[in-house]
Structure formats: C-alpha cells, structure tokens
Design an enzyme around this catalytic site. Structure first.
Site, PDB file in Angstrom:
ATOM      1  N   ASP A   1       0.849  -1.194   0.000  1.00 56.97           N
ATOM      2  CA  ASP A   1       0.000   0.000   0.000  1.00 56.97           C
ATOM      3  C   ASP A   1       0.888   1.249   0.000  1.00 56.97           C
ATOM      4  O   ASP A   1       1.890   1.321   0.715  1.00 56.97           O
ATOM      5  CB  ASP A   1      -0.918  -0.007   1.235  1.00 56.97           C
ATOM      6  CG  ASP A   1      -2.070   0.975   1.097  1.00 56.97           C
ATOM      7  OD1 ASP A   1      -3.227   0.517   1.007  1.00 56.97           O
ATOM      8  OD2 ASP A   1      -1.816   2.202   1.072  1.00 56.97           O
ATOM      9  N   ILE A   2       0.498   2.225  -0.774  1.00 52.89           N
ATOM     10  CA  ILE A   2       1.291   3.452  -0.904  1.00 52.89           C
ATOM     11  C   ILE A   2       1.234   4.306   0.369  1.00 52.89           C
ATOM     12  O   ILE A   2       2.104   5.146   0.605  1.00 52.89           O
ATOM     13  CB  ILE A   2       0.780   4.259  -2.127  1.00 52.89           C
ATOM     14  CG1 ILE A   2       1.836   5.205  -2.651  1.00 52.89           C
ATOM     15  CG2 ILE A   2      -0.520   4.992  -1.818  1.00 52.89           C
ATOM     16  CD1 ILE A   2       1.493   5.814  -4.013  1.00 52.89           C
TER      17      ILE A   2
ATOM     18  N   ASN B   1     -12.933  -3.313   2.465  1.00 52.68           N
ATOM     19  CA  ASN B   1     -13.852  -2.185   2.612  1.00 52.68           C
ATOM     20  C   ASN B   1     -14.826  -2.167   1.441  1.00 52.68           C
ATOM     21  O   ASN B   1     -14.409  -2.186   0.279  1.00 52.68           O
ATOM     22  CB  ASN B   1     -13.065  -0.868   2.643  1.00 52.68           C
ATOM     23  CG  ASN B   1     -12.177  -0.744   3.868  1.00 52.68           C
ATOM     24  OD1 ASN B   1     -12.561  -1.171   4.955  1.00 52.68           O
ATOM     25  ND2 ASN B   1     -10.999  -0.192   3.697  1.00 52.68           N
TER      26      ASN B   1
ATOM     27  N   HIS C   1     -10.254  -5.284  -3.192  1.00 54.44           N
ATOM     28  CA  HIS C   1      -8.919  -5.621  -2.708  1.00 54.44           C
ATOM     29  C   HIS C   1      -9.000  -6.018  -1.247  1.00 54.44           C
ATOM     30  O   HIS C   1      -9.880  -5.557  -0.515  1.00 54.44           O
ATOM     31  CB  HIS C   1      -7.950  -4.449  -2.892  1.00 54.44           C
ATOM     32  CG  HIS C   1      -8.500  -3.149  -2.411  1.00 54.44           C
ATOM     33  ND1 HIS C   1      -9.412  -2.416  -3.144  1.00 54.44           N
ATOM     34  CD2 HIS C   1      -8.310  -2.460  -1.254  1.00 54.44           C
ATOM     35  CE1 HIS C   1      -9.733  -1.326  -2.478  1.00 54.44           C
ATOM     36  NE2 HIS C   1      -9.088  -1.334  -1.319  1.00 54.44           N
TER      37      HIS C   1
ATOM     38  N   HIS D   1      -6.912  -5.856   2.224  1.00 55.99           N
ATOM     39  CA  HIS D   1      -5.772  -5.277   2.937  1.00 55.99           C
ATOM     40  C   HIS D   1      -5.206  -6.352   3.862  1.00 55.99           C
ATOM     41  O   HIS D   1      -5.952  -6.954   4.647  1.00 55.99           O
ATOM     42  CB  HIS D   1      -6.207  -4.113   3.830  1.00 55.99           C
ATOM     43  CG  HIS D   1      -6.768  -2.930   3.104  1.00 55.99           C
ATOM     44  ND1 HIS D   1      -6.047  -1.771   2.910  1.00 55.99           N
ATOM     45  CD2 HIS D   1      -7.982  -2.705   2.558  1.00 55.99           C
ATOM     46  CE1 HIS D   1      -6.800  -0.882   2.266  1.00 55.99           C
ATOM     47  NE2 HIS D   1      -7.980  -1.429   2.045  1.00 55.99           N
TER      48      HIS D   1
HETATM   49  P1  AMP Z   1      -9.710   1.303   0.250  1.00 53.80           P
HETATM   50  O1  AMP Z   1      -9.827   2.541   1.070  1.00 53.80           O
HETATM   51  O2  AMP Z   1     -10.107   0.052   0.979  1.00 53.80           O
HETATM   52  O3  AMP Z   1     -10.412   1.429  -1.096  1.00 53.80           O
HETATM   53  O4  AMP Z   1      -8.172   1.120  -0.026  1.00 53.80           O
HETATM   54  C1  AMP Z   1      -7.490   1.716  -1.079  1.00 53.80           C
HETATM   55  C2  AMP Z   1      -6.037   1.680  -0.718  1.00 53.80           C
HETATM   56  O5  AMP Z   1      -5.276   1.854  -1.909  1.00 53.80           O
HETATM   57  C3  AMP Z   1      -5.597   2.753   0.259  1.00 53.80           C
HETATM   58  O6  AMP Z   1      -5.069   2.139   1.429  1.00 53.80           O
HETATM   59  C4  AMP Z   1      -4.535   3.536  -0.517  1.00 53.80           C
HETATM   60  O7  AMP Z   1      -3.467   3.948   0.295  1.00 53.80           O
HETATM   61  C5  AMP Z   1      -4.096   2.513  -1.565  1.00 53.80           C
HETATM   62  N1  AMP Z   1      -3.551   3.050  -2.790  1.00 53.80           N
HETATM   63  C6  AMP Z   1      -4.075   4.038  -3.566  1.00 53.80           C
HETATM   64  N2  AMP Z   1      -3.283   4.235  -4.634  1.00 53.80           N
HETATM   65  C7  AMP Z   1      -2.260   3.349  -4.555  1.00 53.80           C
HETATM   66  C8  AMP Z   1      -1.124   3.069  -5.352  1.00 53.80           C
HETATM   67  N3  AMP Z   1      -0.858   3.724  -6.475  1.00 53.80           N
HETATM   68  N4  AMP Z   1      -0.286   2.075  -4.948  1.00 53.80           N
HETATM   69  C9  AMP Z   1      -0.525   1.403  -3.813  1.00 53.80           C
HETATM   70  N5  AMP Z   1      -1.586   1.630  -3.004  1.00 53.80           N
HETATM   71  C10 AMP Z   1      -2.434   2.583  -3.366  1.00 53.80           C
END
Ligand code: AMP
Length: 117
Positions: free
Chosen positions: A31-32, A90, A103, A105
């Site tokens: 995760d970024i 989520n 996805h 986590h």
């Molecule tokens: P959600 O809030 O469950 O939809 O999770 C989306 C997740 O994607 C968040 O934890 C973000 O930090 C992560 N995210 C968004 N863009 C990227 C990216 N380019 N690379 C890795 N993680 C990302």
C-alpha cells in the site's frame, strides 16, 4: 469501456509497483500509504468493483485472494500465532472504500486494535 482503475494499471504494469505476490488470479503489492509496518493489497486480476458485487462465477477468485493472503503472510514472517495479521475488505463509503476495484488489505507488524475504528 470504463477507465482502468489504479490497481488495474499496476497489474498491467502501466504504473510501476513491485509485486510481492502474483498468480493467475491475483496480484499483491505494498500500500502506498501504509497503516502498519506490513500493509499489502491483494487484488484480483479480474475487476470486481467491490465484494458485495461479486458473482457466483467469482468464487475461485475470491478464494484465491484468501489463499494468497496466507501465503504472503507466511512469506513476510507474520503468520506465526505469536505475531499475526489482519485482513480487511472495505465495501462502500461508510467502510472507507476509495478504489472501486476489490482488494484485501493485509495488515501486520504491530498490535492491531479491536474493534477497528
Ligand atoms: P480502500 O480505502 O479500501 O479502497 O483502499 C485503497 C487503498 O489503496 C488505500 O489504502 C490507498 O493507500 C491505496 N492506494 C491508492 N493508490 C495506490 C497506489 N498507487 N499504490 C498502492 N496503493 C495505493
């Protein structure tokens, strides 16, 4: 056709992100914006917008996500019961979903509070 999600672009290698795991059905990357020392996103290669919109035909993909989670946790050394990890999915606004590409986590590396916020 709708625009690719950020995760689809990562899977298609249009956006660089080292994969921590990949098989025929899923890919995983860090995760970024990590919320724990270990924060991996496990993503189906087939776009399922969110878990509640998965179809019966997605059963193998859904299973593959959890099997991948177990393998990744083992690989990262957090599957031991003395450590441990948490899986989070989520769905929708109230849950904090921000990317409409399902996805899982995988969070680990610190003590995680319960109940979650
Ligand atoms: P959600 O809030 O469950 O939809 O999770 C989306 C997740 O994607 C968040 O934890 C973000 O930090 C992560 N995210 C968004 N863009 C990227 C990216 N380019 N690379 C890795 N993680 C990302």
């Amino acid at each position: 056709m709708s625009e690719k999600t950020i995760f689809q672009k990562i899977i298609d290698r249009e956006i660089p992100a080292p994969l921590v795991y990949e098989d025929d059905l899923v890919a995983a990357f860090n995760d970024i914006n990590p919320q724990a020392p270990v924060h991996v996103l496990i993503v189906p290669k087939k776009v399922i917008s969110r878990v509640g919109e998965a179809m019966a035909g997605d059963q193998a993909t859904l299973g593959a996500l959890l099997l991948a989670a177990g393998k990744i946790a083992e690989k990262l050394g957090v599957s031991d019961r003395g450590k441990g990890f948490r899986l989070v999915i989520n769905h929708g606004r109230d849950a904090g979903e921000t990317v409409p590409h399902m996805h899982v986590h995988l969070l680990a590396g610190r003590s995680l509070n319960w109940p979650p916020g």
